[in-house]
Each structure stands twice: as C-alpha cells, then as structure tokens.
Design a protein around this motif. Sequence first.
Motif, PDB file in Angstrom:
ATOM      1  N   ALA A  46       6.575  -3.973   5.539  1.00 22.01           N
ATOM      2  CA  ALA A  46       5.282  -3.404   5.936  1.00 22.01           C
ATOM      3  C   ALA A  46       4.953  -2.140   5.142  1.00 22.01           C
ATOM      4  CB  ALA A  46       5.275  -3.105   7.440  1.00 22.01           C
ATOM      5  N   ALA A  50       1.967  -2.012   2.347  1.00 21.49           N
ATOM      6  CA  ALA A  50       0.870  -1.047   2.467  1.00 21.49           C
ATOM      7  C   ALA A  50       0.760  -0.192   1.204  1.00 21.49           C
ATOM      8  CB  ALA A  50       1.077  -0.161   3.698  1.00 21.49           C
ATOM      9  N   LEU A  53      -0.671  -2.426  -1.554  1.00 18.10           N
ATOM     10  CA  LEU A  53      -2.101  -2.725  -1.394  1.00 18.10           C
ATOM     11  C   LEU A  53      -3.002  -1.531  -1.704  1.00 18.10           C
ATOM     12  CD1 LEU A  53      -2.317  -4.985   1.786  1.00 18.10           C
ATOM     13  CD2 LEU A  53      -2.631  -5.648  -0.598  1.00 18.10           C
ATOM     14  N   THR A  54      -2.493  -0.337  -1.417  1.00 15.48           N
ATOM     15  CA  THR A  54      -3.290   0.864  -1.690  1.00 15.48           C
ATOM     16  C   THR A  54      -3.182   1.316  -3.136  1.00 15.48           C
ATOM     17  OG1 THR A  54      -1.492   2.349  -1.045  1.00 15.48           O
ATOM     18  CG2 THR A  54      -3.051   1.685   0.692  1.00 15.48           C
TER      19      THR A  54
END
Length: 150
Positions: A46, A50, A53-54
């Motif tokens: 996770a 994250a 993705l950022t």
Amino acid sequence: MWPVLFSLTNILALLGWVLLIFFPRKPLTHSAVLYLGVALLCLIYAVCFALFLTGSVDAGALPGAGEPGATSIEGVRALFMSDGGVVIGWTHYLAFDLFTGLWIARDADAKQFSRVWQAPFLLATFLAGPVGLLGWLIVRERAARKIGRG
C-alpha cells in the motif's frame, strides 16, 4: 531501495510459508502468518503503491496522457518496466498467495486433512498460487460435502 525491498518482501513471505507448513497450527502461528506476514506485505504494498502512483518514486514510470493505461497490455507492461512496478507487483503476489495458503491450511485443518495431504497444495500455492488454490478447491469439495458444510 527497490532491490532491498524486493529481498525484504521475499524473506517475509518465505518466513510466513515456513511457519505455515512446518510449525504447529496454533493461534499464535496463525496470527504471526496473518499479521507479520500477510498484513505487513499488504502495508508495504500500500505504501509503495501510493508513492508510485503519486510519482514520489519511479517518476515517469506511469503512462502519461495519450499513452495506453492499465487497462491495456501495453500499459501494464509499461508499469512493470520499472523496478518499482516489479517490486509492487511481486509484493501483491506474495501477499495474496500467503493469504491463500493460510486459508487453505485453516480449511484443511477444519476438514481434518493431515499435514502430509496439505503440503502439496501449500507448496503448489507457494510456487504457482492459482494452481495450488484450484487443486485445493477440487479436493476440498468432496470433503465439504462429506461433512455437510463448506
């Protein structure tokens, strides 16, 4: 960073599988596999997902506007062309395969399959997740019907 994380996730998963296959199935063992194995792998996944993705890590690995996205084979291939994409994808497999192995072990124990009978399904799940799960689903069906519950 990615090679270290790749090694760490492999060690975590392997420790979970060793506990699952070779140690007594006690509540402490189940909890260790679930929380120190599966949940920790999920947390690593996770956080890395994250960050990925950022664009905080492996910036530029995600497809840009006009490029194929994750719904195409080209887009998925592009995601796995970066070390981060590989580690994140691999961690996904490790977490789900270990969770599946834990479910198989608990289900097999409940249906009173010996550890010797369970071992091939757990090993197959460790090596090729869906193959082990499919094998177990086929074998468990007869046992489930025999004892009258799923």
